[in-house]
Write a protein that holds these residues in place. Structure first.
Motif, mmCIF file in Angstrom:
data_model
loop_
_atom_site.group_PDB
_atom_site.id
_atom_site.type_symbol
_atom_site.label_atom_id
_atom_site.label_comp_id
_atom_site.label_asym_id
_atom_site.label_seq_id
_atom_site.Cartn_x
_atom_site.Cartn_y
_atom_site.Cartn_z
ATOM 1 N N THR A 1 0.830 -1.204 0.000
ATOM 2 C CA THR A 1 0.000 0.000 0.000
ATOM 3 C C THR A 1 0.863 1.252 0.000
ATOM 4 O O THR A 1 1.995 1.248 0.496
ATOM 5 C CB THR A 1 -0.912 0.013 1.234
ATOM 6 N N GLU A 2 0.298 2.329 -0.541
ATOM 7 C CA GLU A 2 1.030 3.584 -0.605
ATOM 8 C C GLU A 2 1.103 4.225 0.772
ATOM 9 O O GLU A 2 0.119 4.249 1.524
ATOM 10 C CB GLU A 2 0.340 4.533 -1.580
ATOM 11 N N ILE A 3 2.279 4.740 1.132
ATOM 12 C CA ILE A 3 2.473 5.385 2.431
ATOM 13 C C ILE A 3 1.896 6.791 2.403
ATOM 14 O O ILE A 3 2.165 7.572 1.487
ATOM 15 C CB ILE A 3 3.970 5.423 2.792
ATOM 16 N N ARG A 4 1.072 7.108 3.403
ATOM 17 C CA ARG A 4 0.461 8.441 3.514
ATOM 18 C C ARG A 4 1.480 9.370 4.180
ATOM 19 O O ARG A 4 1.529 9.466 5.414
ATOM 20 C CB ARG A 4 -0.824 8.346 4.328
ATOM 21 N N LYS A 5 2.272 10.058 3.385
ATOM 22 C CA LYS A 5 3.438 10.775 3.909
ATOM 23 C C LYS A 5 3.082 11.809 4.969
ATOM 24 O O LYS A 5 3.689 11.853 6.036
ATOM 25 C CB LYS A 5 4.201 11.437 2.754
ATOM 26 N N ASP A 6 2.114 12.666 4.683
ATOM 27 C CA ASP A 6 1.770 13.726 5.634
ATOM 28 C C ASP A 6 1.204 13.155 6.927
ATOM 29 O O ASP A 6 1.572 13.583 8.025
ATOM 30 C CB ASP A 6 0.771 14.705 5.011
ATOM 31 N N PHE A 7 0.311 12.175 6.812
ATOM 32 C CA PHE A 7 -0.288 11.581 8.000
ATOM 33 C C PHE A 7 0.770 10.848 8.830
ATOM 34 O O PHE A 7 0.791 10.944 10.066
ATOM 35 C CB PHE A 7 -1.402 10.613 7.600
ATOM 36 N N VAL A 8 1.647 10.126 8.157
ATOM 37 C CA VAL A 8 2.709 9.393 8.858
ATOM 38 C C VAL A 8 3.649 10.360 9.571
ATOM 39 O O VAL A 8 4.028 10.152 10.723
ATOM 40 C CB VAL A 8 3.501 8.503 7.873
ATOM 41 N N SER A 9 3.994 11.450 8.883
ATOM 42 C CA SER A 9 4.892 12.433 9.484
ATOM 43 C C SER A 9 4.254 13.078 10.716
ATOM 44 O O SER A 9 4.904 13.229 11.753
ATOM 45 C CB SER A 9 5.252 13.519 8.461
ATOM 46 N N LYS A 10 2.982 13.436 10.618
ATOM 47 C CA LYS A 10 2.274 14.044 11.744
ATOM 48 C C LYS A 10 2.232 13.091 12.928
ATOM 49 O O LYS A 10 2.509 13.481 14.077
ATOM 50 C CB LYS A 10 0.856 14.434 11.324
ATOM 51 N N THR A 11 1.898 11.823 12.667
ATOM 52 C CA THR A 11 1.839 10.822 13.740
ATOM 53 C C THR A 11 3.215 10.591 14.351
ATOM 54 O O THR A 11 3.363 10.486 15.572
ATOM 55 C CB THR A 11 1.287 9.493 13.194
ATOM 56 N N TYR A 12 4.225 10.538 13.496
ATOM 57 C CA TYR A 12 5.604 10.330 13.968
ATOM 58 C C TYR A 12 6.001 11.400 14.972
ATOM 59 O O TYR A 12 6.508 11.093 16.063
ATOM 60 C CB TYR A 12 6.564 10.329 12.772
ATOM 61 N N PHE A 13 5.778 12.666 14.623
ATOM 62 C CA PHE A 13 6.202 13.747 15.511
ATOM 63 C C PHE A 13 5.369 13.800 16.788
ATOM 64 O O PHE A 13 5.889 14.105 17.860
ATOM 65 C CB PHE A 13 6.166 15.087 14.776
ATOM 66 N N GLU A 14 4.084 13.497 16.693
ATOM 67 C CA GLU A 14 3.269 13.458 17.900
ATOM 68 C C GLU A 14 3.787 12.408 18.872
ATOM 69 O O GLU A 14 3.901 12.651 20.079
ATOM 70 C CB GLU A 14 1.811 13.163 17.541
ATOM 71 N N LEU A 15 4.131 11.230 18.363
ATOM 72 C CA LEU A 15 4.606 10.140 19.218
ATOM 73 C C LEU A 15 6.002 10.421 19.773
ATOM 74 O O LEU A 15 6.267 10.169 20.951
ATOM 75 C CB LEU A 15 4.608 8.819 18.432
ATOM 76 N N ILE A 16 6.889 10.952 18.936
ATOM 77 C CA ILE A 16 8.267 11.162 19.401
ATOM 78 C C ILE A 16 8.327 12.271 20.441
ATOM 79 O O ILE A 16 9.038 12.177 21.442
ATOM 80 C CB ILE A 16 9.220 11.444 18.206
ATOM 81 N N TYR A 17 7.543 13.342 20.252
ATOM 82 C CA TYR A 17 7.570 14.440 21.208
ATOM 83 C C TYR A 17 6.820 14.079 22.487
ATOM 84 O O TYR A 17 7.196 14.487 23.574
ATOM 85 C CB TYR A 17 6.999 15.712 20.586
ATOM 86 N N TYR A 18 5.747 13.289 22.358
ATOM 87 C CA TYR A 18 5.053 12.801 23.539
ATOM 88 C C TYR A 18 5.997 11.951 24.383
ATOM 89 O O TYR A 18 6.019 12.056 25.616
ATOM 90 C CB TYR A 18 3.829 11.979 23.117
ATOM 91 N N SER A 19 6.805 11.121 23.736
ATOM 92 C CA SER A 19 7.761 10.263 24.454
ATOM 93 C C SER A 19 8.779 11.087 25.224
ATOM 94 O O SER A 19 9.180 10.722 26.330
ATOM 95 C CB SER A 19 8.471 9.334 23.463
ATOM 96 N N GLU A 20 9.193 12.209 24.634
ATOM 97 C CA GLU A 20 10.186 13.068 25.285
ATOM 98 C C GLU A 20 9.637 13.708 26.563
ATOM 99 O O GLU A 20 10.397 14.059 27.461
ATOM 100 C CB GLU A 20 10.641 14.167 24.326
ATOM 101 N N LEU A 21 8.300 13.860 26.635
ATOM 102 C CA LEU A 21 7.696 14.465 27.823
ATOM 103 C C LEU A 21 7.882 13.597 29.063
ATOM 104 O O LEU A 21 7.951 14.095 30.181
ATOM 105 C CB LEU A 21 6.198 14.682 27.609
ATOM 106 N N TYR A 22 7.954 12.293 28.849
ATOM 107 C CA TYR A 22 7.919 11.364 29.975
ATOM 108 C C TYR A 22 9.274 10.791 30.326
ATOM 109 O O TYR A 22 9.369 9.924 31.199
ATOM 110 C CB TYR A 22 6.912 10.251 29.689
ATOM 111 N N SER A 23 10.299 11.258 29.665
ATOM 112 C CA SER A 23 11.646 10.821 30.026
ATOM 113 C C SER A 23 12.682 11.821 29.535
ATOM 114 O O SER A 23 12.672 12.201 28.368
ATOM 115 C CB SER A 23 11.949 9.443 29.427
#
Length: 452
Positions: free
Chosen positions: A2-24
């Motif tokens: 399947t084709e990768i949804r670049k914008d959606f994937v990028s948005k999700t990536y940054f939300e998860l990575i920055y959320y992780s930084e909050l807790y450690s």
């Protein structure tokens, strides 16, 4: 596949990575949390999760080398210290130097400048290179100003994404859109390009706009230009207008967090940005990246002959004494935080720049609109304190914003307060106005006479 949804994937990536930084505060623990959250995510396909993991690996290894994270390693190739298992920056610099005789911009001054840059920065995404004009196609003018013209183009080869150490070659991103920013000074055609390009090499941050190199635009004058990221979501001012009702409290605080982090990276280098305003902040999905680095100056070079920028974001002491400081950046950040919530342009009811400058010097304050949460109002007031010594540092601002962002995840109180206020709030005038960057050409005495 399947084709990768670049914008959606990028948005999700940054939300998860920055959320992780909050807790450690520990980088390795934050990455473990990110991987756990990525594994549990039900919105991404397996191919999309794999692309996020590959992106994380590239970023982790680049930041190990950039920030000297983890255990030091003796490089088997150059015998110097490295931190990344993926590549050695010293070796990449040596690799870049081996090509110094194979390219030329046609200008000895530009060539020497780029070689100096490559001798000091060899990490992917932070390498300044000469980009031949035949690598760029579909060049289209976007914005023309007094001293600059901005174009959009497609870069056929694409930016340096990674370095394959075993093959001794760069990995490129492939074709993508870029911005070409031509800066021209009648006195020195190279000075403005050098001033801005040097800041990209010095700061090396993922929260400012990437500069990939320098090219020459084929015009009657053959102007040199900096090649930078292209952001289809535009600048913050226009984005706020288009998405005013769709932006949640989390979206707004997230934007403030990223802007503050970018400013922190600049202040850590003992620099002052000097030109904060909402059109110098560009957006990519949910990321805010700071631009306008050409006006950056060292903290020990605070006095200015001319003030460049937008008056609504200028601190009173800057307008009175023409002295920049990191505290004047904090004042401008306070105005930006107000704008992110109020949507309206700050002080848009006073269109004359000199009249507005006089009012600010005489004590004019931004009116706190009801929709702004109480804790954010308190932060804005501190950032815009009349006494620059009482304003918080950028690190203190970051601590406050990260705490608020974390609170959103752990409690509904802030969201409830915001939604209650939002239901009664409507900006009185939402008008997209043409933006002009004000240049004060007067001397200090003339400027003070006009203001006072």
């Amino acid at each position: 596949m399947t084709e990768i949804r670049k914008d959606f994937v990028s948005k999700t990536y940054f939300e998860l990575i920055y959320y992780s930084e909050l807790y450690s505060s520990n980088y390795e623990e934050a990455i473990k949390l990110f991987n756990k959250l990525l594994y549990e995510n039900s919105e991404l396909t397996q191919e999309e999760k794999q692309s996020c993991q590959e992106r994380t690996l590239r970023n982790v290894e680049r930041e190990k080398e950039l920030f000297k994270r983890g255990e030091p390693i003796k490089c088997n190739n150059c015998n110097l210290t490295r931190y990344s298992t993926r590549y050695c920056e010293n070796c990449i610099i040596k690799y870049l130097k081996s090509f110094f005789g194979t390219w030329t911009s046609g200008s000895k001054i530009i060539d020497e400048f780029l070689r100096e840059c490559q001798s000091n920065s060899g990490l992917p995404l932070h390498i300044m290179e000469w980009i031949p004009s035949d690598q760029l196609e579909d060049i289209t003018p976007l914005v023309k100003g007094g001293i600059s013209t901005v174009y959009i183009a497609t870069w056929k080869r694409g930016a340096i994404l990674d370095f394959n150490e075993s093959k001794q070659e760069f990995v490129y991103s492939g074709p993508h859109k870029v911005v070409l920013k031509s800066l021209n000074s009648p006195d020195n055609p190279y000075e403005m390009i050098f001033n801005e390009a040097k800041k990209f090499v010095q700061i090396r941050s993922g929260d400012i706009v990437n500069a990939y190199g320098i090219t020459k635009i084929k015009t009657p004058d053959d102007h040199f230009a900096i090649v930078m990221n292209y952001f289809s979501d535009g600048n913050l001012r226009d984005y706020l207008i288009k998405n005013q009702s769709a932006l949640s409290l989390k979206d707004r605080i997230f934007a403030i967090w990223r802007i503050s982090l970018a400013l922190s990276n600049i202040h850590q280098q003992d620099l002052i940005h000097c030109n904060l305003h909402s059109r110098n902040i560009l957006l990519y999905t949910n990321r805010c990246l700071l631009s306008g680095l050409g006006s950056c100056r060292p903290v020990n070079n605070e006095s200015a002959d001319k003030l460049y920028g937008a008056v609504p974001y200028m601190a009173p002491e800057l307008l009175k004494y023409k002295k920049y400081s990191q505290a004047t950046d904090i004042y401008g950040l306070g105005v930006l935080i107000w704008e992110i919530f109020a949507i309206s342009q700050p002080f848009d009811y006073i269109p004359d720049s000199y009249q507005l400058a006089r009012e600010i010097v005489c004590g004019l304050k931004l009116q706190m609109v009801p929709v702004i949460p109480n804790k954010i109002q308190s932060l804005i007031n501190k950032c815009m304190d009349e006494d620059p010594l009482k304003r918080p540092t950028i690190e203190q601002v970051l601590d406050t914003i990260k705490s608020l962002y974390k609170e959103i995840y752990e409690s509904q109180d802030l969201i409830t307060e915001y939604e209650n206020k939002k239901s009664y709030y409507s900006p009185s005038k939402i008008v997209v106005k043409p933006y002009t960057q004000v240049v004060h050409k007067s001397s200090i005495i003339d400027l003070n006479e006009k203001i006072l």
